[in-house]
Design a protein around this motif. Structure first.
Motif, PDB file in Angstrom:
ATOM      1  N   GLY A 185       6.771  -8.651  -1.848  1.00  0.00           N
ATOM      2  CA  GLY A 185       7.346  -8.770  -3.180  1.00  0.00           C
ATOM      3  C   GLY A 185       6.717  -7.866  -4.211  1.00  0.00           C
ATOM      4  N   SER A 186       5.784  -7.006  -3.781  1.00  0.00           N
ATOM      5  CA  SER A 186       5.114  -6.093  -4.718  1.00  0.00           C
ATOM      6  C   SER A 186       6.106  -5.206  -5.458  1.00  0.00           C
ATOM      7  CB  SER A 186       4.111  -5.209  -3.974  1.00  0.00           C
ATOM      8  OG  SER A 186       2.951  -5.901  -3.607  1.00  0.00           O
ATOM      9  N   PHE A 187       7.052  -4.638  -4.714  1.00  0.00           N
ATOM     10  CA  PHE A 187       8.003  -3.703  -5.318  1.00  0.00           C
ATOM     11  C   PHE A 187       8.750  -4.366  -6.466  1.00  0.00           C
ATOM     12  CE2 PHE A 187      12.422  -2.151  -5.474  1.00  0.00           C
ATOM     13  CZ  PHE A 187      12.193  -0.840  -5.866  1.00  0.00           C
ATOM     14  N   GLU A 188       9.287  -5.547  -6.218  1.00  0.00           N
ATOM     15  CA  GLU A 188      10.059  -6.241  -7.237  1.00  0.00           C
ATOM     16  C   GLU A 188       9.171  -6.650  -8.422  1.00  0.00           C
ATOM     17  OE1 GLU A 188      12.022  -6.472  -3.331  1.00  0.00           O
ATOM     18  OE2 GLU A 188       9.990  -6.979  -4.029  1.00  0.00           O
ATOM     19  N   GLU A 189       7.962  -7.098  -8.128  1.00  0.00           N
ATOM     20  CA  GLU A 189       7.050  -7.524  -9.187  1.00  0.00           C
ATOM     21  C   GLU A 189       6.672  -6.360 -10.093  1.00  0.00           C
ATOM     22  OE1 GLU A 189       2.625  -9.645  -9.718  1.00  0.00           O
ATOM     23  OE2 GLU A 189       3.646  -9.672  -7.769  1.00  0.00           O
ATOM     24  N   ILE A 190       6.353  -5.220  -9.486  1.00  0.00           N
ATOM     25  CA  ILE A 190       5.967  -4.039 -10.271  1.00  0.00           C
ATOM     26  C   ILE A 190       7.150  -3.526 -11.070  1.00  0.00           C
ATOM     27  CG2 ILE A 190       5.177  -1.646 -10.116  1.00  0.00           C
ATOM     28  CD1 ILE A 190       3.580  -2.512  -7.602  1.00  0.00           C
ATOM     29  N   GLN A 191       8.338  -3.461 -10.432  1.00  0.00           N
ATOM     30  CA  GLN A 191       9.541  -2.983 -11.118  1.00  0.00           C
ATOM     31  C   GLN A 191       9.846  -3.840 -12.338  1.00  0.00           C
ATOM     32  OE1 GLN A 191      11.954  -0.277 -10.034  1.00  0.00           O
ATOM     33  NE2 GLN A 191      12.281  -0.613 -12.218  1.00  0.00           N
ATOM     34  N   ILE A 228       1.119   7.018  -8.077  1.00  0.00           N
ATOM     35  CA  ILE A 228       0.263   5.869  -7.784  1.00  0.00           C
ATOM     36  C   ILE A 228       0.841   5.168  -6.568  1.00  0.00           C
ATOM     37  CG2 ILE A 228      -0.714   3.709  -8.646  1.00  0.00           C
ATOM     38  CD1 ILE A 228      -0.227   4.758 -11.493  1.00  0.00           C
ATOM     39  N   LEU A 229       0.023   4.912  -5.576  1.00  0.00           N
ATOM     40  CA  LEU A 229       0.470   4.287  -4.332  1.00  0.00           C
ATOM     41  C   LEU A 229       0.014   2.835  -4.297  1.00  0.00           C
ATOM     42  CD1 LEU A 229       1.842   4.834  -1.555  1.00  0.00           C
ATOM     43  CD2 LEU A 229      -0.435   5.373  -0.667  1.00  0.00           C
ATOM     44  N   ASN A 230       0.973   1.928  -4.137  1.00  0.00           N
ATOM     45  CA  ASN A 230       0.655   0.495  -4.061  1.00  0.00           C
ATOM     46  C   ASN A 230       0.808  -0.028  -2.641  1.00  0.00           C
ATOM     47  OD1 ASN A 230       0.452  -2.394  -5.276  1.00  0.00           O
ATOM     48  ND2 ASN A 230       2.324  -2.453  -4.051  1.00  0.00           N
ATOM     49  N   TYR A 231      -0.152  -0.882  -2.239  1.00  0.00           N
ATOM     50  CA  TYR A 231       0.014  -1.651  -1.010  1.00  0.00           C
ATOM     51  C   TYR A 231      -0.577  -3.038  -1.227  1.00  0.00           C
ATOM     52  CZ  TYR A 231       0.079  -3.163   3.818  1.00  0.00           C
ATOM     53  OH  TYR A 231       0.325  -3.883   4.972  1.00  0.00           O
ATOM     54  N   LYS A 232       0.299  -3.973  -1.513  1.00  0.00           N
ATOM     55  CA  LYS A 232      -0.053  -5.387  -1.629  1.00  0.00           C
ATOM     56  C   LYS A 232      -1.076  -5.687  -2.727  1.00  0.00           C
ATOM     57  CE  LYS A 232       1.151  -6.657   3.120  1.00  0.00           C
ATOM     58  NZ  LYS A 232       0.728  -7.357   4.364  1.00  0.00           N
ATOM     59  N   THR A 233      -1.130  -4.837  -3.756  1.00  0.00           N
ATOM     60  CA  THR A 233      -2.016  -5.115  -4.897  1.00  0.00           C
ATOM     61  C   THR A 233      -1.235  -4.914  -6.199  1.00  0.00           C
ATOM     62  OG1 THR A 233      -2.805  -2.808  -4.901  1.00  0.00           O
ATOM     63  CG2 THR A 233      -4.102  -4.416  -3.646  1.00  0.00           C
ATOM     64  N   PRO A 234      -0.152  -5.665  -6.404  1.00  0.00           N
ATOM     65  CA  PRO A 234       0.724  -5.392  -7.554  1.00  0.00           C
ATOM     66  C   PRO A 234       0.032  -5.521  -8.910  1.00  0.00           C
ATOM     67  CG  PRO A 234       1.265  -7.507  -6.525  1.00  0.00           C
ATOM     68  CD  PRO A 234       0.339  -6.799  -5.596  1.00  0.00           C
ATOM     69  N   GLN A 235      -0.809  -6.523  -9.098  1.00  0.00           N
ATOM     70  CA  GLN A 235      -1.462  -6.691 -10.391  1.00  0.00           C
ATOM     71  C   GLN A 235      -2.458  -5.568 -10.667  1.00  0.00           C
ATOM     72  OE1 GLN A 235      -0.753  -8.883 -12.904  1.00  0.00           O
ATOM     73  NE2 GLN A 235       1.007  -9.271 -11.569  1.00  0.00           N
ATOM     74  N   VAL A 288       9.696   3.287 -10.167  1.00  0.00           N
ATOM     75  CA  VAL A 288       9.096   2.545  -9.063  1.00  0.00           C
ATOM     76  C   VAL A 288       9.980   2.758  -7.839  1.00  0.00           C
ATOM     77  CG1 VAL A 288       8.216   0.334  -8.233  1.00  0.00           C
ATOM     78  CG2 VAL A 288       8.232   0.824 -10.692  1.00  0.00           C
ATOM     79  N   LEU A 289       9.428   3.349  -6.800  1.00  0.00           N
ATOM     80  CA  LEU A 289      10.171   3.641  -5.583  1.00  0.00           C
ATOM     81  C   LEU A 289       9.518   2.917  -4.413  1.00  0.00           C
ATOM     82  CD1 LEU A 289      10.611   7.524  -6.023  1.00  0.00           C
ATOM     83  CD2 LEU A 289      12.134   5.697  -6.811  1.00  0.00           C
ATOM     84  N   GLN A 290      10.277   2.719  -3.354  1.00  0.00           N
ATOM     85  CA  GLN A 290       9.739   2.034  -2.179  1.00  0.00           C
ATOM     86  C   GLN A 290       9.835   2.926  -0.956  1.00  0.00           C
ATOM     87  OE1 GLN A 290      11.542  -1.770  -0.979  1.00  0.00           O
ATOM     88  NE2 GLN A 290       9.462  -2.514  -0.660  1.00  0.00           N
ATOM     89  N   SER A 291       8.715   3.064  -0.258  1.00  0.00           N
ATOM     90  CA  SER A 291       8.728   3.776   1.017  1.00  0.00           C
ATOM     91  C   SER A 291       9.375   2.883   2.067  1.00  0.00           C
ATOM     92  CB  SER A 291       7.298   4.126   1.434  1.00  0.00           C
ATOM     93  OG  SER A 291       7.274   4.664   2.740  1.00  0.00           O
TER      94      SER A 291
END
Length: 335
Positions: free
Chosen positions: A47-53, A10-17, A69-72
């Protein structure tokens, strides 16, 4: 190594919720599937990475590395972000048999992933398989397509019944099939990839920032002898365009034109790309005439024709980019 193991990406970009909602659905769909889930934050910087983690750990999803949860390090676009997930493999260093790509605004049913996995296990020529996608309101989304062509560009821009009937075999967006069948390409909102296929063609071409990347991936797979299938028994709800904002575009962004041009140049050559542009101009002119005579509505964003012309003229002299694929490691033996 056990067969038919799946890595869901799953790829996230600024949509953590929204991503967490998608992850919750994926956790349910993976409950009876051997494999893991990896969420890639595409360097959101918000802050998406930290919020999702934090939320994933609190929900207990990260136990035994079932979800990571990994960060590019950079936001290189959809394909580049997915390549980070493809390269990540399983937490123990082994490589999955299949990769399942799920949009961060898409929510699989309990059997969505297992249905695609089981289909791929029996259909050995299938390199890719996609789902029946519908909106959260239940309305079907068009996700079965033919490859773009000169004729398809003209038909799509003209939007005229008689032309569509004459060029029916070139219409890019197909009527949704009712049964499982081969298609040229299908959308990446819910897409299963065979590891052998990915290793053979080296993953996504990261020259594409956004749009046309899955089209080109399916085209490259077809050139290597792998087929793409549409599997309507696998179903997923999709909001659509949450990260890209496509539905609200007032003007088509430059990266869309660049991706489209690069797709035609890479798959058919520079001359074909120019002819495809000219075909789109011709079809658009015909529809423009219908707007004047019949009062048809505007369907393209503002300044679309001018922007297309600008990019076509740039493309005549622009150096053709070198493909930026990323090698996917060969499977390691499980210890």
């Amino acid at each position: 190594m056990p067969d038919n193991r799946v890595l869901t990406i799953i790829l996230n970009y600024k949509t953590p919720q929204m991503t967490l909602r998608a992850a919750k659905a994926a956790v349910g769909a993976m409950r009876h599937v051997d494999g893991e889930i990896v969420i890639i934050d595409n360097n959101s910087g918000d802050g998406s990475f930290e919020e999702i983690q934090t939320a994933a750990e609190k929900a207990g999803w990260c136990k035994d590395n079932h979800l990571r949860v990994l960060q590019s390090p950079v936001n290189g676009g959809f394909g580049a972000g997915m390549n980070v997930g493809l390269r990540a493999g399983f937490s123990d260093g082994t490589t999955p048999d299949y990769y399942y790509l799920q949009n961060s605004d898409a929510f699989p049913e309990i059997n969505t992933i297992s249905t695609l996995r089981d289909f791929m296990a029996t259909q050995t020529d299938a390199g890719l398989a996609g789902s029946y996608v519908h909106g959260t309101d239940g309305v079907p989304h068009t996700t079965a397509f033919r490859f773009p062509t000169i004729a398809g560009e003209f038909e799509g821009a003209a939007r005229t019944g008689v032309i569509t009937r004459v060029l029916r075999h070139s219409v890019v967006a197909m009527d949704l099939p009712q049964t499982t069948c081969r298609v040229d390409w299908t959308a990446g909102a819910s897409l299963m990839l065979r590891r052998d296929m990915i290793e053979a063609i080296d993953g996504f071409d990261e020259t594409f920032f956004l749009y046309f990347e899955e089209t080109e991936l399916c085209h490259r797979a077809a050139q290597s002898g792998w087929n793409t299938y549409y599997v309507p028994e696998s179903k997923i709800a999709h909001v659509g365009s949450v990260s890209t904002g496509m539905k609200k575009w007032q003007r088509t962004p430059q990266y869309w034109f660049e991706a489209r041009h690069y797709y035609f140049v890479k798959t058919h050559g520079r001359a074909y790309a120019i002819l495809a542009d000219l075909a789109r101009f011709a079809g658009g002119a015909l529809y423009g005439l219908r707007r004047l005579i019949e009062g048809k509505p505007q369907v393209e964003p503002d300044h679309f024709t001018r922007d297309l012309l600008t990019h076509m003229l740039r493309g005549v002299s622009r150096r053709i980019p070198r493909p930026q694929t990323r090698f996917i490691p060969v499977a390691k033996e499980q210890k």
